[in-house]
Write an enzyme that holds these catalytic residues in place. Structure first.
Site, mmCIF file in Angstrom:
data_model
loop_
_atom_site.group_PDB
_atom_site.id
_atom_site.type_symbol
_atom_site.label_atom_id
_atom_site.label_comp_id
_atom_site.label_asym_id
_atom_site.label_seq_id
_atom_site.Cartn_x
_atom_site.Cartn_y
_atom_site.Cartn_z
ATOM 1 N N CYS A 150 0.855 -1.183 0.019
ATOM 2 C CA CYS A 150 0.154 -0.127 -0.072
ATOM 3 C C CYS A 150 0.867 1.238 -0.006
ATOM 4 O O CYS A 150 1.965 1.154 -0.203
ATOM 5 C CB CYS A 150 -1.152 0.032 0.950
ATOM 6 S SG CYS A 150 -0.160 0.364 2.837
ATOM 7 N N ASN A 197 2.568 1.613 4.157
ATOM 8 C CA ASN A 197 2.589 0.432 4.906
ATOM 9 C C ASN A 197 2.410 0.693 6.197
ATOM 10 O O ASN A 197 3.084 -0.038 7.050
ATOM 11 C CB ASN A 197 4.182 -0.201 4.436
ATOM 12 C CG ASN A 197 4.416 -1.461 4.737
ATOM 13 O OD1 ASN A 197 5.628 -1.892 5.466
ATOM 14 N ND2 ASN A 197 3.548 -2.325 4.916
ATOM 15 N N CYS A 212 -1.434 0.859 7.404
ATOM 16 C CA CYS A 212 -2.788 0.708 7.399
ATOM 17 C C CYS A 212 -3.097 -0.677 6.716
ATOM 18 O O CYS A 212 -3.178 -1.657 7.130
ATOM 19 C CB CYS A 212 -3.461 1.771 7.052
ATOM 20 S SG CYS A 212 -3.206 3.301 7.951
ATOM 21 N N ARG A 213 -3.234 -0.384 5.465
ATOM 22 C CA ARG A 213 -3.827 -1.843 4.863
ATOM 23 C C ARG A 213 -2.940 -3.010 4.386
ATOM 24 O O ARG A 213 -3.297 -3.779 4.626
ATOM 25 C CB ARG A 213 -4.337 -1.163 3.275
ATOM 26 C CG ARG A 213 -5.727 -0.038 3.465
ATOM 27 C CD ARG A 213 -5.775 0.366 1.983
ATOM 28 N NE ARG A 213 -4.660 1.281 1.881
ATOM 29 C CZ ARG A 213 -4.485 1.904 0.322
ATOM 30 N NH1 ARG A 213 -5.304 1.757 -0.617
ATOM 31 N NH2 ARG A 213 -3.283 2.622 0.265
ATOM 32 N N SER A 214 -1.570 -2.536 4.149
ATOM 33 C CA SER A 214 -0.594 -3.990 3.695
ATOM 34 C C SER A 214 -0.337 -4.353 5.011
ATOM 35 O O SER A 214 -0.219 -5.653 5.055
ATOM 36 C CB SER A 214 0.452 -3.389 2.886
ATOM 37 O OG SER A 214 1.119 -2.408 3.606
ATOM 38 N N ASP A 236 -7.786 3.624 0.815
ATOM 39 C CA ASP A 236 -7.036 3.984 2.312
ATOM 40 C C ASP A 236 -7.715 4.606 3.097
ATOM 41 O O ASP A 236 -8.341 5.700 3.041
ATOM 42 C CB ASP A 236 -6.030 4.700 1.669
ATOM 43 C CG ASP A 236 -4.789 5.236 2.583
ATOM 44 O OD1 ASP A 236 -4.912 4.762 3.888
ATOM 45 O OD2 ASP A 236 -3.826 5.722 2.057
#
Length: 165
Positions: free
Chosen positions: A11, A14, A16-18, A128
């Site tokens: 993401c 690196n 939040c999402r990943s 995001d």
């Protein structure tokens, strides 16, 4: 990677999402008994959060569902990651574009959108949640869990093919 299947989640920063995807996928792989066949990591397309722990809201939301991200730290993706990892999974189209710029044309087919593995969600992108409230982190995690299940099914089939030839 010693014949292991490499899975990399990507993401923007690196945080939040990943890292949520890394924690979810690692947990699902352990539950499925496949963790020993895998190398799982996450990375950022940008460099402005390198070395930081995941966002507190991401950790809170993931922690409530039993996923631990406390030891994860942000790192930036490198071109070598595109070669080394078998699965390079972007969270959105902007991340995909940056991954394509990082690699040569022969590597452009490797990055895929993580959400393409979901059987539930028809959208392509996991938005995001960084600038939004906790509810957006919950939605992102729902999408990540769904896509991780589909990804694990695909990888399980690959592992079975490799081991039973």
């Amino acid at each position: 990677m010693d014949n292991k299947i490499g899975v990399l989640f990507v993401c923007t920063a690196n945080i939040c999402r990943s890292p949520m995807a890394e924690a979810v996928f690692r947990s699902k792989a352990k539950q499925a008994g496949l963790i020993d066949y895998l190398v799982i990591d996450s990375a950022a397309t940008n460099d402005y959060r390198i070395g930081e722990a995941p966002d507190a809201r991401a950790q809170l939301v993931a922690g409530r569902r039993g996923y631990d991200m406390a030891d994860l730290r942000a790192r930036q993706i490198e071109r070598a990651d595109l070669e080394r990892f078998d699965y390079v999974l972007a969270m959105d189209l902007k991340n995909m574009t940056l991954l394509h710029r990082l690699g040569e044309p022969d590597l452009w087919k490797k990055p895929k959108l993580l959400l393409s593995y979901s059987k539930i969600y028809k959208s392509k992108e996991i938005a995001d949640p960084y600038g939004a409230g906790e509810d957006r982190f919950e939605i992102a995690l729902d999408m990540i869990e769904s896509a991780s299940s589909g990804l694990l099914s695909a990888i399980r089939a690959e592992i079975e093919q490799r081991t039973h030839g």
